[in-house]
Design a protein around this motif. Structure first.
Motif, PDB file in Angstrom:
ATOM      1  N   VAL A 124      44.775  46.386  40.616  1.00 10.04           N
ATOM      2  CA  VAL A 124      43.652  45.782  39.873  1.00 10.04           C
ATOM      3  C   VAL A 124      43.928  44.305  39.601  1.00 10.04           C
ATOM      4  O   VAL A 124      43.036  43.461  39.738  1.00 10.04           O
ATOM      5  N   LEU A 125      45.135  43.991  39.260  1.00 13.45           N
ATOM      6  CA  LEU A 125      45.510  42.603  38.993  1.00 13.45           C
ATOM      7  C   LEU A 125      45.376  41.734  40.251  1.00 13.45           C
ATOM      8  O   LEU A 125      44.844  40.616  40.184  1.00 13.45           O
ATOM      9  N   VAL A 126      45.809  42.229  41.398  1.00  7.94           N
ATOM     10  CA  VAL A 126      45.709  41.479  42.656  1.00  7.94           C
ATOM     11  C   VAL A 126      44.250  41.276  43.040  1.00  7.94           C
ATOM     12  O   VAL A 126      43.837  40.156  43.393  1.00  7.94           O
ATOM     13  N   VAL A 127      43.437  42.317  42.964  1.00  5.08           N
ATOM     14  CA  VAL A 127      42.019  42.207  43.334  1.00  5.08           C
ATOM     15  C   VAL A 127      41.291  41.241  42.397  1.00  5.08           C
ATOM     16  O   VAL A 127      40.519  40.381  42.845  1.00  5.08           O
ATOM     17  N   SER A 128      41.536  41.334  41.111  1.00  6.21           N
ATOM     18  CA  SER A 128      40.860  40.422  40.177  1.00  6.21           C
ATOM     19  C   SER A 128      41.323  38.981  40.372  1.00  6.21           C
ATOM     20  O   SER A 128      40.536  38.043  40.210  1.00  6.21           O
ATOM     21  N   SER A 129      42.572  38.759  40.742  1.00  6.87           N
ATOM     22  CA  SER A 129      43.055  37.401  41.021  1.00  6.87           C
ATOM     23  C   SER A 129      42.367  36.810  42.242  1.00  6.87           C
ATOM     24  O   SER A 129      41.975  35.640  42.238  1.00  6.87           O
ATOM     25  N   ILE A 130      42.208  37.614  43.278  1.00  8.05           N
ATOM     26  CA  ILE A 130      41.538  37.137  44.492  1.00  8.05           C
ATOM     27  C   ILE A 130      40.078  36.804  44.203  1.00  8.05           C
ATOM     28  O   ILE A 130      39.580  35.750  44.608  1.00  8.05           O
TER      29      ILE A 130
END
Length: 157
Positions: free
Chosen positions: A19-25
């Motif tokens: 979730v953190l990686v997707v929201s950062s992108i």
């Protein structure tokens, strides 16, 4: 007969990282698009000011030519064109000799009385990538094409 299911109580570490990686992108893409639209709005606003200046200059020079005021036409070419507008742009910063964007520290229009040029200092110099200069310049020149014909020329670049 009694299967007991262990109740889940939140995210696993792997799910949280995903979730953190997707929201950062998504955030990085959104911020890039916001910057693009901000630059486009700045360019459009600068072009609108130039269009208003040209219209005001044409109206005023027509008034002066129709009344035979050649001397006032010469003064018009030497004066700050912002004075022709009914309202100064909100980002008009004033008159500066040889304006340096680093010294002024703000984005907007400045008039350089030294060479009688109206200069636009952009927020981001990469957004105005001209081949000769990174600044937008507007200058009015007085041209005498014949004895009876007078003209004012606007130079943008």
């Amino acid at each position: 007969m009694g299967f007991r299911h262990k109740a889940q109580r939140g995210f696993t570490l792997l799910e949280f990282a995903a979730v953190l990686v997707v929201s950062s992108i998504v955030s990085a893409v959104a911020l890039d698009r916001f910057e693009f639209y901000r630059e486009q709005a700045e360019i459009t606003a600068a072009r609108q000011v130039v269009a208003a200046l040209r219209t005001s200059l044409q109206v005023r020079s027509s008034q002066l030519m129709s009344s035979g005021r050649d001397l006032d036409l010469q003064r018009l070419a030497a004066d700050n064109p912002i004075k022709l507008l009914a309202w100064k742009p909100a980002n008009y910063l004033g008159e500066y000799y040889a304006p340096d964007p680093k010294e002024i520290g703000a984005a907007g229009w400045v008039f350089d009385p030294r060479d009688r040029t109206l200069v636009y200092l952009p927020k981001n110099t990469e957004s105005f990538s001209f081949s000769t200069s990174k600044l937008l310049r507007f200058k009015v020149e007085f041209l005498r094409t014949s004895k009876k014909s007078l003209a004012l020329n606007q130079v943008s670049g």
